[in-house]
Every structure is written in structure tokens, then in C-alpha cells.
Design a protein around this motif. Structure first.
Motif, PDB file in Angstrom:
ATOM      1  N   GLU A 129      -0.784  -3.682  -6.874  1.00 25.71           N
ATOM      2  CA  GLU A 129      -0.126  -3.806  -6.212  1.00 25.71           C
ATOM      3  C   GLU A 129       0.264  -1.354  -5.716  1.00 25.71           C
ATOM      4  OE1 GLU A 129       2.080  -5.459 -10.558  1.00 25.71           O
ATOM      5  OE2 GLU A 129       0.687  -3.645 -10.736  1.00 25.71           O
ATOM      6  N   ILE A 130      -0.820  -1.196  -6.246  1.00 22.34           N
ATOM      7  CA  ILE A 130      -0.253   0.517  -5.431  1.00 22.34           C
ATOM      8  C   ILE A 130      -1.024  -0.300  -3.690  1.00 22.34           C
ATOM      9  CG2 ILE A 130      -2.494   2.175  -5.130  1.00 22.34           C
ATOM     10  CD1 ILE A 130      -3.787   1.728  -7.953  1.00 22.34           C
ATOM     11  N   VAL A 131      -1.737  -0.950  -3.446  1.00 19.25           N
ATOM     12  CA  VAL A 131      -1.951  -0.438  -2.060  1.00 19.25           C
ATOM     13  C   VAL A 131      -0.526  -1.138  -1.284  1.00 19.25           C
ATOM     14  CG1 VAL A 131      -3.067  -1.911   0.157  1.00 19.25           C
ATOM     15  CG2 VAL A 131      -4.161  -1.048  -1.866  1.00 19.25           C
ATOM     16  N   ARG A 132       0.004  -2.323  -2.592  1.00 20.07           N
ATOM     17  CA  ARG A 132       1.903  -2.492  -1.334  1.00 20.07           C
ATOM     18  C   ARG A 132       2.565  -1.716  -1.453  1.00 20.07           C
ATOM     19  NH1 ARG A 132       5.910  -6.734  -4.268  1.00 20.07           N
ATOM     20  NH2 ARG A 132       7.629  -6.296  -3.167  1.00 20.07           N
ATOM     21  N   LEU A 133       2.856  -0.604  -3.049  1.00 17.89           N
ATOM     22  CA  LEU A 133       3.643   0.370  -2.944  1.00 17.89           C
ATOM     23  C   LEU A 133       3.564   1.728  -1.609  1.00 17.89           C
ATOM     24  CD1 LEU A 133       4.248   0.842  -6.560  1.00 17.89           C
ATOM     25  CD2 LEU A 133       5.802  -0.285  -4.859  1.00 17.89           C
ATOM     26  N   ILE A 134       2.062   1.641  -1.644  1.00 18.79           N
ATOM     27  CA  ILE A 134       1.601   2.366  -0.259  1.00 18.79           C
ATOM     28  C   ILE A 134       2.356   2.428   0.401  1.00 18.79           C
ATOM     29  CG2 ILE A 134      -0.369   3.871   0.499  1.00 18.79           C
ATOM     30  CD1 ILE A 134      -1.370   4.315  -1.641  1.00 18.79           C
ATOM     31  N   ARG A 135       1.808   0.772   1.459  1.00 20.83           N
ATOM     32  CA  ARG A 135       2.383   0.428   2.508  1.00 20.83           C
ATOM     33  C   ARG A 135       3.940   0.623   2.384  1.00 20.83           C
ATOM     34  NH1 ARG A 135       4.916  -4.323   2.856  1.00 20.83           N
ATOM     35  NH2 ARG A 135       4.038  -5.591   0.789  1.00 20.83           N
ATOM     36  N   ILE A 136       4.553   0.023   1.499  1.00 21.77           N
ATOM     37  CA  ILE A 136       5.867   0.445   1.746  1.00 21.77           C
ATOM     38  C   ILE A 136       7.048   1.740   1.992  1.00 21.77           C
ATOM     39  CG2 ILE A 136       8.250   0.719   0.058  1.00 21.77           C
ATOM     40  CD1 ILE A 136       7.443  -1.722  -1.068  1.00 21.77           C
ATOM     41  N   ALA A 137       5.566   2.753   1.533  1.00 19.18           N
ATOM     42  CA  ALA A 137       5.958   4.243   1.368  1.00 19.18           C
ATOM     43  C   ALA A 137       5.626   4.625   2.819  1.00 19.18           C
ATOM     44  CB  ALA A 137       4.805   4.678   0.724  1.00 19.18           C
ATOM     45  N   VAL A 138       4.787   3.992   3.627  1.00 21.89           N
ATOM     46  CA  VAL A 138       4.321   4.540   4.548  1.00 21.89           C
ATOM     47  C   VAL A 138       4.753   4.061   6.259  1.00 21.89           C
ATOM     48  CG1 VAL A 138       2.657   4.529   6.344  1.00 21.89           C
ATOM     49  CG2 VAL A 138       1.966   5.101   4.156  1.00 21.89           C
ATOM     50  N   THR A 139       5.257   2.730   5.775  1.00 18.31           N
ATOM     51  CA  THR A 139       5.864   1.389   6.737  1.00 18.31           C
ATOM     52  C   THR A 139       7.123   1.346   6.507  1.00 18.31           C
ATOM     53  OG1 THR A 139       6.022  -0.811   5.462  1.00 18.31           O
ATOM     54  CG2 THR A 139       3.803   0.353   6.636  1.00 18.31           C
TER      55      THR A 139
ATOM     56  N   ALA B  49      -6.591   2.572   4.998  1.00 15.14           N
ATOM     57  CA  ALA B  49      -6.570   2.824   6.549  1.00 15.14           C
ATOM     58  C   ALA B  49      -6.473   2.136   6.975  1.00 15.14           C
ATOM     59  CB  ALA B  49      -8.121   3.760   5.850  1.00 15.14           C
ATOM     60  N   ALA B  50      -6.102   0.836   6.608  1.00  9.84           N
ATOM     61  CA  ALA B  50      -5.836  -0.328   7.884  1.00  9.84           C
ATOM     62  C   ALA B  50      -4.491  -0.120   8.163  1.00  9.84           C
ATOM     63  CB  ALA B  50      -6.305  -1.633   7.571  1.00  9.84           C
ATOM     64  N   LEU B  51      -3.550   0.304   7.423  1.00 11.59           N
ATOM     65  CA  LEU B  51      -2.013   0.535   7.914  1.00 11.59           C
ATOM     66  C   LEU B  51      -1.463   0.677   9.003  1.00 11.59           C
ATOM     67  CD1 LEU B  51      -0.690   1.650   4.477  1.00 11.59           C
ATOM     68  CD2 LEU B  51      -0.802  -0.373   5.282  1.00 11.59           C
TER      69      LEU B  51
ATOM     70  N   GLU C  42      12.207  -4.773   0.172  1.00  5.95           N
ATOM     71  CA  GLU C  42      13.937  -4.233   0.752  1.00  5.95           C
ATOM     72  C   GLU C  42      14.261  -3.147  -0.704  1.00  5.95           C
ATOM     73  OE1 GLU C  42      13.027  -6.645   1.898  1.00  5.95           O
ATOM     74  OE2 GLU C  42      12.336  -6.703   3.995  1.00  5.95           O
ATOM     75  N   GLU C  43      13.946  -3.682  -1.925  1.00 11.76           N
ATOM     76  CA  GLU C  43      15.068  -3.598  -2.589  1.00 11.76           C
ATOM     77  C   GLU C  43      14.072  -2.289  -3.469  1.00 11.76           C
ATOM     78  OE1 GLU C  43      15.125  -5.016  -7.655  1.00 11.76           O
ATOM     79  OE2 GLU C  43      15.362  -6.994  -5.955  1.00 11.76           O
ATOM     80  N   ILE C  44      12.426  -2.195  -3.525  1.00 12.82           N
ATOM     81  CA  ILE C  44      11.827  -1.505  -4.134  1.00 12.82           C
ATOM     82  C   ILE C  44      11.583  -0.003  -3.380  1.00 12.82           C
ATOM     83  CG2 ILE C  44       9.166  -0.805  -3.867  1.00 12.82           C
ATOM     84  CD1 ILE C  44       8.957  -3.692  -4.205  1.00 12.82           C
ATOM     85  N   ALA C  45      11.832  -0.403  -2.052  1.00  8.34           N
ATOM     86  CA  ALA C  45      12.709   0.687  -1.076  1.00  8.34           C
ATOM     87  C   ALA C  45      13.762   1.369  -1.389  1.00  8.34           C
ATOM     88  CB  ALA C  45      11.865   0.153   0.476  1.00  8.34           C
ATOM     89  N   ALA C  46      14.609   0.680  -2.078  1.00  9.84           N
ATOM     90  CA  ALA C  46      15.481   0.710  -1.774  1.00  9.84           C
ATOM     91  C   ALA C  46      15.553   2.117  -3.632  1.00  9.84           C
ATOM     92  CB  ALA C  46      16.890   0.081  -2.642  1.00  9.84           C
ATOM     93  N   LEU C  47      15.352   1.633  -4.604  1.00  7.22           N
ATOM     94  CA  LEU C  47      14.647   1.986  -5.603  1.00  7.22           C
ATOM     95  C   LEU C  47      14.224   3.118  -5.759  1.00  7.22           C
ATOM     96  CD1 LEU C  47      14.038  -0.952  -7.777  1.00  7.22           C
ATOM     97  CD2 LEU C  47      15.898   0.163  -8.391  1.00  7.22           C
ATOM     98  N   TRP C  48      13.525   3.248  -5.092  1.00  5.43           N
ATOM     99  CA  TRP C  48      12.611   4.605  -4.464  1.00  5.43           C
ATOM    100  C   TRP C  48      13.696   5.943  -3.326  1.00  5.43           C
ATOM    101  CZ3 TRP C  48       6.853   3.628  -3.140  1.00  5.43           C
ATOM    102  CH2 TRP C  48       5.721   5.121  -3.644  1.00  5.43           C
ATOM    103  N   ARG C  49      13.807   5.421  -2.612  1.00  3.71           N
ATOM    104  CA  ARG C  49      15.058   6.375  -1.864  1.00  3.71           C
ATOM    105  C   ARG C  49      15.683   6.781  -3.181  1.00  3.71           C
ATOM    106  NH1 ARG C  49      15.243   2.311   1.417  1.00  3.71           N
ATOM    107  NH2 ARG C  49      13.944   2.153   3.885  1.00  3.71           N
ATOM    108  N   THR C  50      16.341   6.004  -4.135  1.00  4.58           N
ATOM    109  CA  THR C  50      17.748   6.472  -5.298  1.00  4.58           C
ATOM    110  C   THR C  50      16.927   7.616  -5.553  1.00  4.58           C
ATOM    111  OG1 THR C  50      18.457   4.196  -5.332  1.00  4.58           O
ATOM    112  CG2 THR C  50      18.889   5.796  -6.757  1.00  4.58           C
TER     113      THR C  50
END
Length: 329
Positions: A47-57, A85-87, A293-301
Motif C-alpha cells: 500500500e505504501i509503494v502504491r501510494l508513492i507510485r501514484i504521487a510520483v507518476t 527507486a525503480a519508479l 485515478e480515484e485515489i489521486a483525486a482524493l489526494w488533490r482535493t
């Protein structure tokens, strides 16, 4: 992009990996410790890696700082660093730690892709270290610092908090030691983030106090303000350079207008500021199967609603309910 209504763009992500710590610093938590988060409440490594991936990409984050509690207590830390580091694009990655355990992990962290470390050390005196942290681990921190330097996790930054009656006389000695050992020293004003809510403005050592003490032994020339950017530390050249010393004056010289941070707690909450009293839940969305996309939208909000400042200068200021160990430094 993570933009707020004041035009600030968050590109620096602070990720708390655990609320647990192996020290009991007086300005952070009581001697008996705290009620730690239950394991099911913590984000998993995936879950941590996924959230960091969303934040970065998806959201434009370029810097990732792993914090705690004490992040070296996270069993999967090296693997998390390696996967991040592989992102693509690859974020710059750093770690804030108390240094205990760093001697045995510095090389593995470097090999996994970690770029540098910040290590907390408030005193050069073992007895004062024990009084401040309630633990006899001073030598372990010094060994961890040396290991980080040897591993090339540079610049190795040392964070120090000065407390009245304990180490408030040590600023010049700490700077002389840091210059000699090629560490970049940064003093941090004590902030109202202690679990005991015992912080008082009248009882803190201010940036002005620190600089006055340093100038009894060193010549300090302010670094070009353009060089600072969004960095929290004001920096000075020491005796003409190249050594530098920084002061993070979160209380007396707040830098909110240039803030570029977004924060993720160990249990998956977005925080827009260290001193925020509100959080936005991403863990629930993750575990309910929400797409990226939904998680990214929540973060933006969440970031869109970031306040103009920390509120420390407001007479009605209230400390966050959650202590620094749960929020992440």
C-alpha cells in the motif's frame, strides 16, 4: 499536480512508516511511551509503494522522505526503498532517523537506492543524551552517522533541538563537531507536537537565541535567499564556507508561503501540514478497491484545502491531537 488555493504546489512527500520509536525524547513523548497503532491499521508495504507510485507518476511528486516514529523499525524498509527507486520518473529519496540501527543498514539502504539521510542528535554529551531521550544509545547514533557518511548517503544532515537547562549551551560545540566530521548541522526550534502538550512559547530556544550563541565562536554569512527555495532551513556559511549551518525556525520565522510538502501518516491519512488538525483518509479508498485515478483525486482535493499557514501565531492555535510520532517529522 497537488496545488492549493494559494498557488503552492506540493512536490515533496513525507511518508511515515511507523509511529513506533526506540527513544523517548522529552519533547516528543512521555517516558512510558504511547499507545501504538495496531498492525491492521498500518499501511502494508504494498500500500505504501502504491501510494508513492501514484504521487510520483500522477501527482508530480519528485522528493520522498521516509519518516516515523523511527523508520528503521519498519521491517520492510529496504524493500520499500528499492521498489520506489525503480519508479519512473525516479524520485529522490531520503530518510529521517534517530540513527539507532543505521550502522548495520546504511549500506543496504544505499544499495537499494536511498540518496541521503537526516539523523537526529541533540547533544555531544552521553549523559545529556540519556536525559533527553531516556535511553543510553548515544554511541549507537554516532556509529550510525559515521556509517551513513562512509556509505555515501550525503549530504549527511544532523538535526538538533535545543532544550532549556539541558543542551542550550551546546550550539557552538555541535557546529564545530559537525564541521570537523563533514556533517551539515541544522537546528530546529522545538515545535508544539509533543504528546504531553507541554510545549510553551516562553520556554523554547528560538532561532535568534541559536544564532547569537553560534556567533560567539563563528562568523555566519547568510546564504543567497534564492538558493533556499522551498527548503525549511535558513542557511549560513560558516567562517566563509564551504561548511554551512541551517536553522529551521518553524515557530518564530514560519516559511508556510513557500511550503511544498504533502504528508502521509503510517495509517494512510493525508496531512497538509504538520500542525493540521484535519486529515483525509486514503487507506479506506485503497482497501475498498478504488482505482489509482480515484485515489489521486482524493489526494488533490485534500491538498486543495490546505490552509495559508500553520496558525502558530494565532492566539486560538491548538496543537494537533496526534503527536509527532504518529504524524511523521
Amino acid at each position: 499536480m497537488l496545488i492549493d488555493t494559494y498557488g503552492r504546489v506540493a512536490t515533496d512527500l513525507r511518508v511515515s512508516l511507523t509511529d513506533r520509536c526506540n527513544l523517548r525524547c522529552t519533547y516528543c513523548m512521555p517516558e512510558e511511551g504511547l499507545q501504538w497503532l495496531a498492525k491492521p491499521d498500518l499501511l502494508t508495504d504494498d500500500e505504501i509503494v502504491r501510494l508513492i507510485r501514484i504521487a510520483v507518476t500522477e501527482l508530480g511528486v519528485t522528493e520522498v522522505r521516509f519518516t516515523g516514529g523511527e523508520p528503521l523499525l519498519r521491517p520492510g524498509l529496504v524493500g520499500i526503498v528499492e521498489r520506489c527507486a525503480a519508479l519512473a520518473p525516479r524520485p529522490r529519496m531520503s530518510l529521517t532517523t534517530n540513527g539507532i540501527g543505521l550502522a548495520r543498514t546504511a549500506t543496504a539502504l544505499r544499495d537499494a537506492g536511498l540518496d541521503r539521510v537526516n539523523v537526529s542528535l541533540d547533544t555531544l554529551r552521553p549523559d545529556v543524551f540519556q536525559a533527553l531521550t531516556r535511553r543510553k544509545r548515544h554511541h549507537d547514533v554516532l556509529e550510525g552517522l559515521a556509517a551513513a557518511r562512509a556509505a555515501g548517503l550525503a549530504p549527511v544532515k544532523v538535526n538538533a533541538v535545543l532544550m532549556p537547562g539541558l543542551n542550550d549551551d551546546e550550539a557552538p560545540d555541535l557546529l564545530a563537531w559537525a564541521v570537523e566530521n563533514d556533517y551539515e548541522l541544522r537546528f530546529i526550534e522545538q515545535m508544539p507536537l509533543d504528546a504531553q502538550h507541554g510545549w510553551t512559547r516562553d520556554g523554547m530556544i528560538t532561532a535568534g537565541d541559536i544564532l547569537a550563541s553560534l556567533r560567539t565562536r563563528f562568523t555566519l554569512d547568510p546564504e543567497d535567499t534564492d538558493t533556499r527555495g522551498s527548503a525549511p532551513a535558513e542557511r549560513w556559511l560558516v567562517d566563509g564556507g564551504p561548511a554551512r549551518v541551517g536553522v529551521i525556525a518553524s515557530v518564530t520565522r514560519p516559511f508556510c508561503r513557500a511550503c511544498d510538502r504533502t504528508r502521509l501518516t503510517a495509517d494512510g491519512q493525508v496531512r497538509t501540514c504538520l500542525f493540521a488538525r484535519e486529515e483525509s483518509d486514503l487507506r479506506g479508498a485503497l482497501r475498498s478497491g478504488a482505482p489509482d485515478e480515484e485515489i489521486a483525486a482524493l489526494w488533490r482535493t485534500a491538498m486543495w484545502g490546505k490552509k495559508a499557514g500553520s496558525g502558530l501565531d494565532d492566539p486560538s492555535f491548538l496543537q494537533p491531537d496526534r503527536p509527532m510520532s504518529a504524524i511523521g517529522g
